[in-house]
Scaffold this motif. Sequence first.
Motif, PDB file in Angstrom:
ATOM      1  N   ARG A 139       0.854  -1.195   0.000  1.00 38.91           N
ATOM      2  CA  ARG A 139       0.000   0.000   0.000  1.00 38.91           C
ATOM      3  C   ARG A 139       0.884   1.237   0.000  1.00 38.91           C
ATOM      4  NH1 ARG A 139      -5.294  -1.450   2.096  1.00 38.91           N
ATOM      5  NH2 ARG A 139      -5.316  -3.735   2.207  1.00 38.91           N
ATOM      6  N   ILE A 140       0.462   2.255  -0.744  1.00 38.76           N
ATOM      7  CA  ILE A 140       1.154   3.534  -0.777  1.00 38.76           C
ATOM      8  C   ILE A 140       0.146   4.619  -0.435  1.00 38.76           C
ATOM      9  CG2 ILE A 140       2.448   5.184  -2.185  1.00 38.76           C
ATOM     10  CD1 ILE A 140       3.263   2.809  -3.973  1.00 38.76           C
ATOM     11  N   LEU A 141       0.412   5.350   0.621  1.00 34.29           N
ATOM     12  CA  LEU A 141      -0.494   6.398   1.077  1.00 34.29           C
ATOM     13  C   LEU A 141       0.196   7.754   0.945  1.00 34.29           C
ATOM     14  CD1 LEU A 141      -1.954   4.676   4.274  1.00 34.29           C
ATOM     15  CD2 LEU A 141      -2.805   4.611   1.927  1.00 34.29           C
ATOM     16  N   ILE A 142      -0.444   8.653   0.229  1.00 33.42           N
ATOM     17  CA  ILE A 142       0.112   9.981  -0.037  1.00 33.42           C
ATOM     18  C   ILE A 142      -0.570  10.979   0.891  1.00 33.42           C
ATOM     19  CG2 ILE A 142       0.572  11.705  -1.809  1.00 33.42           C
ATOM     20  CD1 ILE A 142      -0.278   9.442  -3.863  1.00 33.42           C
ATOM     21  N   ALA A 143       0.181  11.502   1.833  1.00 30.55           N
ATOM     22  CA  ALA A 143      -0.363  12.505   2.750  1.00 30.55           C
ATOM     23  C   ALA A 143      -0.405  13.836   2.006  1.00 30.55           C
ATOM     24  CB  ALA A 143       0.498  12.604   4.004  1.00 30.55           C
ATOM     25  N   TYR A 144      -1.594  14.186   1.526  1.00 25.69           N
ATOM     26  CA  TYR A 144      -1.726  15.327   0.624  1.00 25.69           C
ATOM     27  C   TYR A 144      -2.510  16.441   1.303  1.00 25.69           C
ATOM     28  CZ  TYR A 144      -2.217  17.724  -3.884  1.00 25.69           C
ATOM     29  OH  TYR A 144      -2.142  18.635  -4.914  1.00 25.69           O
TER      30      TYR A 144
END
Length: 246
Positions: A163-168
């Motif tokens: 999983r790749i989570l982008i804190a945007y």
Amino acid sequence: MQQYFVKGEAISPVTIEDKDTIKHMFQVMRLAKGDQVVLVFDDGVKRLARVVNEAEYCFELLEDLPDQVELPVEVTIACGFPKGDKLEFLAQKTTELGASQLWAFPADWSVVKWDSKKLVKKVEKLQKIALGAAEQSKRNRVPEVTLFTHQADFLATLDSFDRILIAYEESAKEGERSALVEVLSSLSNGEKILFIFGPEGGLSPDEVAQFERKGGRKVGLGPRIMRAETAPLYALTSVSILRELM
């Protein structure tokens, strides 16, 4: 009881060779024959050990200890190069909160620029900080620190994560509040998770698009906008609450 990380296999007797570890054990802590400590080897198992010869820095292993404090998922924190000593702060605090790796890369909006020689010295410093924090927080493993010279090198690693989570920041501004909980609640033990954070100026739209093409998902971190060194700590705390405490 003091805890130390030792390179190699757990074969008794053990002779400590790392100079910094020897200094702390026998000069700072003044260990003597019969004193006990906890040693952690490359396999991540904690073992009770006793000094048998302080002059030769030699220990015998007494027993394996059941203590296991690692997160049930492997979390890598990746940040765009921040200013000042923020990476030093993150090396200590992300280790205490359970990260398995700390990465940093030259983001589009990173202000600082480091050449390869500076990065090598920086990694050595950060790895020592992570080691000290891992000993203090009684971790089973020391996080690995990696600083990427080029953004392309960082992008090439993204396929290795589940999983790749982008804190945007824009997701938070738009009021998105469910994606983080949804993803973390659906994880299986052992999965490899990558959180990506921007530097002080955030992630550029082009970067976000590249991360999304690699399978990344944008997530908000609550209604408030956090500093570059705060957001990773929020993310790790969220993992602990949802995967360890509930």
